[in-house]
Design an enzyme around this catalytic site. Sequence first.
Site, PDB file in Angstrom:
ATOM      1  N   ASN A   1      -2.092  -3.947  10.414  1.00 39.16           N
ATOM      2  CA  ASN A   1      -1.750  -5.212   9.480  1.00 39.16           C
ATOM      3  C   ASN A   1      -1.448  -6.487  10.218  1.00 39.16           C
ATOM      4  OD1 ASN A   1      -0.712  -5.803   6.707  1.00 39.16           O
ATOM      5  ND2 ASN A   1       1.298  -5.975   7.502  1.00 39.16           N
TER       6      ASN A   1
ATOM      7  N   LEU B   1       0.835  -1.288   0.016  1.00 40.92           N
ATOM      8  CA  LEU B   1       0.064   0.094  -0.001  1.00 40.92           C
ATOM      9  C   LEU B   1       1.028   1.312  -0.089  1.00 40.92           C
ATOM     10  CD1 LEU B   1      -2.691  -1.193   2.261  1.00 40.92           C
ATOM     11  CD2 LEU B   1      -2.604  -1.554   0.123  1.00 40.92           C
TER      12      LEU B   1
ATOM     13  N   HIS C   1       0.749  -9.339   9.564  1.00 47.23           N
ATOM     14  CA  HIS C   1       2.117  -9.989   8.694  1.00 47.23           C
ATOM     15  C   HIS C   1       2.383 -11.402   9.103  1.00 47.23           C
ATOM     16  CE1 HIS C   1       6.104 -10.367   7.565  1.00 47.23           C
ATOM     17  NE2 HIS C   1       6.488 -10.546   8.683  1.00 47.23           N
TER      18      HIS C   1
END
Length: 276
Positions: A135, A121, A137
């Site tokens: 996020n 992004l 991950h």
Amino acid sequence: VRDEAKVNPRVIILTSTFPRHQFLYRYLAARLSVVGVWQEEKSFKPASHANGPDDADIIRRHFSARDDAEARDFLDIGLAGEIDSKSCRQVSVGGLNNPKEVTRMVEMEPDVVVVFGTGILRGDILSRFEGQLLNIHLGLSPYYRGAGTNFWPLVNGEPEFVGATIHYLDSGIDTGPIIFHVRPEINRADGPHELGNKAIRAAAEGMVKVVKAHHRGRLRSHPQTWKGRLYQRKDFNAEAVRQLYEQFDRGILGNYLDAKRTRDERINLVSLEEER
């Protein structure tokens, strides 16, 4: 609506199209106020990394096994939350950075933006939602950053680094302040895909807690002070897949479990913390 959001934050989810991504957004939709979902097509094409028929075959079998494991492990996907089809958009590779899509996201007036499995992004989306982007991950950052970060620890004989990191998103590659690490419970009989799916479930459970704590304004995060190892898609090849299965043939998980305490001591895990 905004008064209700003080208690139930409005959430949009930016993700992809595989069963793991569908599981994640439906799991969250059953537990949070999810008002929109964007699914971005994946750009990674594993077969393109084959050099000859033998390479192509081992890569195909590896990803076929992944697909079978996801279909099996996420069978309960239909028991999770549903999203109105009008609130679920599918976009092409890189489509999440399209200004028109970003405008649609802003119009949803989200309090939180959950990100899982998208492409990088950039620019406008980072600035418009600064401080709101949470996020997932797959991998323990900063130890393993980038792509395939629950694959490479197993190739390297380090199953203790399989897990997920929930962090604030910034312009770097998995470099934002860490909120929470999760790891799957490892059993000797697990395979690589079973471990990955366990990590996804743990991340989904953790994200529900993180979203609520973030909205209460009491979430503590920890800046990443070093960068660890970075793997990119170009690093993937059939030889790494062969090494992965050789590790399992040699008892990678049993070797780790037999020395678990000692090996875990070298990992600095971040627990979920709220300011009092």
